[in-house]
Design an enzyme around this catalytic site. Structure first.
Site, short mmCIF file in Angstrom:
data_model
loop_
_atom_site.label_atom_id
_atom_site.label_comp_id
_atom_site.label_asym_id
_atom_site.label_seq_id
_atom_site.Cartn_x
_atom_site.Cartn_y
_atom_site.Cartn_z
N ASP A 248 -4.75 -32.36 -33.82
CA ASP A 248 -6.07 -32.15 -34.28
C ASP A 248 -5.96 -30.70 -35.52
O ASP A 248 -6.77 -29.90 -35.66
CB ASP A 248 -7.12 -31.45 -33.15
CG ASP A 248 -7.59 -32.29 -32.20
OD1 ASP A 248 -7.95 -33.65 -32.73
OD2 ASP A 248 -7.54 -32.10 -30.96
N CYS B 161 3.63 1.63 2.45
CA CYS B 161 5.08 1.02 2.19
C CYS B 161 5.92 1.81 1.39
O CYS B 161 7.23 2.03 1.27
CB CYS B 161 4.80 -0.49 1.27
SG CYS B 161 4.02 -1.51 2.01
N CYS C 62 0.99 -1.12 -0.01
CA CYS C 62 0.13 0.06 -0.06
C CYS C 62 0.97 1.28 -0.09
O CYS C 62 2.05 1.09 0.00
CB CYS C 62 -0.92 0.08 1.22
SG CYS C 62 -0.20 0.14 2.74
N ASP D 272 -12.80 -31.91 -29.04
CA ASP D 272 -11.93 -33.08 -29.12
C ASP D 272 -12.14 -33.56 -27.49
O ASP D 272 -12.64 -32.95 -26.57
CB ASP D 272 -10.62 -33.02 -29.58
CG ASP D 272 -9.64 -34.10 -29.16
OD1 ASP D 272 -10.09 -35.16 -29.33
OD2 ASP D 272 -8.66 -34.11 -28.39
N ASP E 123 -6.56 -30.27 -28.36
CA ASP E 123 -5.65 -30.10 -27.99
C ASP E 123 -4.30 -29.69 -28.43
O ASP E 123 -3.13 -29.48 -27.91
CB ASP E 123 -5.22 -31.29 -26.90
CG ASP E 123 -5.11 -32.59 -28.05
OD1 ASP E 123 -4.88 -32.32 -29.09
OD2 ASP E 123 -4.69 -33.70 -27.44
#
Length: 799
Positions: free
Chosen positions: A679, A89, A86, A492, A675
């Site tokens: 394919d 810091c 924040c 698939d 995948d």
């Protein structure tokens, strides 16, 4: 708190801490009179790592030469830290670093997590102030995109200065112009009037030629390439108003238009600054990926000692050590034990992922909860992080047909507008010569096609940024447009709807052949096949070498093992038997042909969110299909579990493509989800395709989009973003055209003053940009945590 916390007396009271590191940090903060940190902070700080950190690498010449640059009196570097929670810091870091000897300047930004540090090398090394940061719990990292960030910061500073100059000049010019406009009776003495005009000239000149310089250079580029665009109109209108005013001032004419010239520049500079900020928001994922790689790594040596090295020195085969909270420096395999890694940047998944020994770990992920060691397998540009960064940049750089069409429209619009402007000018010269120039100027400005030219690019940039945060990358042009049109989604099964990790449920052997022999031969054939089914045999120890291995798509795999020729796959392929859905292992006999010696029953689990993704797609009005190379019984059972009614079994890659073609012939727009391993034909043949990522699909060039994460819910989310993008683009184009259709007649009729025209043009551009930014808001769907159902995967070996 642990059972025996560390205790320190602070402000007269004994306080408990989780460790000595945090206790020492808190004590130092109090002793340094920086206690306001605790009053200001809105978030708890991170834990201080009590382990000593070797910061000597920060003082190496090669690191400083690459990431630091010289300034007056010293050097400057930009750092990252993930412990800045924040604004308190940032406040603490600023003051802590400023107290360190030799530090010239320090600035921390709680929003970006960046720290800018300037120091005098003659007084201190860089590691000394950084050691103080570490003791407070802020571990520094190098911002690997420093060159890009520095260039962007310099550009932003220049833009802000230009906007400031334009704003101050516009206020002064409008104040002086107001005095001249209020002289409605003509009672102001001519010397006073001319004095005000010369003052306005002095105020306007730096606005036009400094603040407006980007428009002038842009116009010159457009004219040099014979391309009329926005900058041509903006710069032309500004210079026309300015030089006409100069001539009027010298001659003592009735009208001058300095106020219009400075308002053009001021309003459009603000608009462009906000547009650039919008682009930065949309491109945030590119920047995040560019910054994700750390600049150095910790390498474990053969004797067990460790050394910090620049990332470029890390080699394949090295043993890299990653502390809790640190970023993984390279792709590798976890060596021992278990660990959790946050992969949100790479996959869009918010929850940390559990990894066991042997699992792949990717560069750019963050180690959580416990340290890890990994054997490096890929470095540099070969890492998955680098591949993702290239894909994101490729997606952001696309110029789809719709964007090119908008640019062509804008070009022809400008050409037509210039002709219309000439006609309006001569028309007003005949009607009211005193207003001809003013009306023409207003017409030029108000009709500038800024909004039309921004309508598509801003929406696409915002959409690509939103998709990247979800973990979806559009790698081909027009992918979003085609995805928005999709009517059918074809999945698939293996590796897509299933988790791609089949296991051996049962082994049956024939004759005197043993299951161990069958498993070793099958493992040998599948070792380098790359098919998801190979994972079922990956844990077989010491398989023999296989020679002349050949994959037969849709059938199986064959090769020589221990002097015999073997086949593994469907029953008809490997054993010349009737297909029963199991995977068969067979060898060839001269008399009997191919004879089965063993068969394997595999089981695989559906992805946890497969059913949720299918339900979401149906809710969007899409028809969902399953096309798999597995046996009919397993496919039907799997389709029922995930809620798909239309399923097709024993589909070879050619069959899948033919099925997609059949849907297309019926007028359907097909989206294929696969995948990315086997394919490729149907991924290329579908109207739009999505490849499941998880490493292998990153190299899949047949797909239009790549899913980098594991969650299938990214598919309906991507479709939702594509549809929203189309709506936003149509809204933007509609607004841009509607605005011009309304503004042009008003300006031509003399009802709009030039500076109001500039205001209208700037507002129209901002409306288009703000509308596009709505696409950056995405709601990531969380995958269900329920255990996945299991189905027997009586798959063909290579469907």
């Amino acid at each position: 708190m642990p059972a025996t916390p560390a205790r320190v007396e602070l402000d007269g009271a004994v306080r408990a801490f989780c460790c000595d590191g945090c206790a020492a940090a808190a004590q130092w903060i109090r002793e340094a009179d920086l206690g306001d940190y605790y009053r200001l902070r809105s978030e708890h700080a991170g834990r201080v790592d009590p382990e000593p950190v070797d910061l000597a690498v920060w003082d190496r010449d090669e690191l400083l030469a690459e990431h630091a640059h010289d300034i007056d009196g010293g050097r400057e570097i930009t750092l990252l830290t993930d412990g800045m929670r924040c604004a308190a810091c940032a406040w603490l870091i600023d003051r802590v670093l400023a107290r360190e000897p030799g530090v010239l300047e320090a600035g921390a930004n709680a929003v970006t997590g960046r720290i800018r540090l300037a120091w005098n090398p003659a007084e201190t090394t860089l590691s000394r102030p950084l050691q103080r940061l570490v003791t407070l719990g802020y571990r520094p990292y190098l911002a690997s995109g420093e060159a890009r960030e520095s260039a962007r910061r310099r550009q932003r500073n220049r833009d802000l200065i230009r906007v400031g100059v334009a704003g101050m000049g516009a206020m002064q010019a409008m104040m002086l112009a107001g005095s001249l406009y209020l002289d409605t009776t003509g009672s102001m003495p001519v010397p006073t009037r001319d004095f005000f005009r010369w003052l306005t000239f002095l105020v306007s000149t730096p606005v036009v030629f400094y603040a407006g310089w980007p428009f002038i250079t842009g116009a010159w580029r457009e004219l040099r390439h014979r391309q009329l665009g926005m900058d041509t109109l903006i710069a032309g209108s500004t210079l026309l108003a300015y030089f006409a005013s100069v001539v009027g001032t010298i001659r003592g004419s009735e009208h001058v238009w300095y106020d219009a010239a400075v308002m053009f520049v001021f309003l459009l500079s603000i608009a462009r600054l906000l547009e650039q900020r919008a682009r930065n928001i949309a491109n945030a994922q590119v920047d995040a990926l560019a910054r994700a790689r750390p600049a150095f790594a910790t390498r474990e040596l053969a004797d067990g000692s460790r050394e910090s090295i620049p990332l470029s020195a890390l080699l394949v085969g090295d043993l890299a050590c990653v502390a809790v909270g640190e970023v993984v420096p390279a792709d590798g395999e976890l060596v021992d034990g278990q660990a959790r890694f946050e992969e949100a940047l790479l996959t869009g998944e918010s929850s940390p992922v559990d990894k066991a020994a042997g699992d792949r770990v990717y560069a750019g992920t963050v180690c959580r909860e416990q340290p890890a060691r990994l054997r490096v397998t890929e470095t540099g540009s070969a890492t998955r992080l680098s591949q993702l960064a290239r894909l994101v940049e490729q997606a952001q750089a696309q110029r789809p047909a719709l964007a090119r069409a908008a640019e062509r429209i804008a070009h022809y619009f400008v050409s037509g507008l210039l002709l219309a402007t000439v006609a309006v000018y001569f028309g007003w010269r005949a009607h009211d010569p005193s207003r001809a120039f003013e009306v023409t100027l207003a017409l030029l400005v108000i009709s500038c096609p800024c909004a039309l030219s921004l309508a598509v690019p801003t929406a696409l940039a915002a959409a690509h940024g939103a998709l990247a945060r979800l973990g979806v990358l559009a790698v081909r042009e027009n992918a979003l447009d085609r995805l928005a049109d999709a009517t059918d989604v074809v999945f698939d099964k293996t590796g897509t709807l299933s988790d791609g990790r089949p296991v051996i449920a049962d082994v049956e052997t024939f004759g005197d052949f043993t299951s161990d022999q069958a498993l070793r031969i099958a493992a040998a054939l599948e070792r380098d096949s790359g098919h998801p089914i190979a994972a079922a045999f990956a844990k077989i120890d010491n398989p023999p070498p296989a020679r002349d291995v050949l994959a037969v798509p849709g059938q199986g795999i064959q090769g020589d093992v221990e002097g015999r020729h073997w086949r593994l796959g469907q029953a008809g392929f490997a054993a010349e038997a009737v297909d029963d859905g199991r995977i068969w292992l067979g060898d060839h006999h001269p008399d009997d042909g191919w004879r089965g010696v063993a068969c394997f029953q595999l089981a695989e689990s559906q992805r946890p969110d497969a059913r949720a993704a299918v339900d979401a797609l149906r809710a969007q009005g899409l028809a969902v299909h399953l096309s798999s190379g597995d046996a009919a019984q397993a496919v039907e059972r799997f389709a029922h579990q995930v809620g798909i009614e239309d399923s097709h079994a024993r589909q070879s890659p050619e069959d899948k493509l033919a099925y997609a073609r059949g849907l297309q012939q019926r007028g359907r727009i097909v989206a294929m989800v696969g995948d990315g391993l086997n394919d490729a034909p149907v991924l290329a043949g579908a109207d739009v395709s999505l490849a499941i990522g998880e490493g292998a699909a990153l190299a899949q060039r047949a797909a239009d989009l790549v899913l980098t994460g594991r969650s299938l819910t990214r598919v309906p989310e991507a479709i939702a973003v594509a549809r929203r993008t189309r709506r936003v683009i149509r809204q933007n184009i509609g607004w841009a055209l509607g605005y011009n259709l309304l503004a042009l007649p008003l300006a031509a009729a003399g009802l709009v003053t030039p500076w109001i025209a500039a205001l209208g043009m700037a507002l129209s551009s901002l409306i288009v940009t703000a509308n596009a930014l709505r696409l950056t808001r995405v709601r990531a769907t969380t995958a269900p945590s329920a255990p996945a159902a299991t189905t027997s995967a009586t798959a063909s070996a290579h469907p």
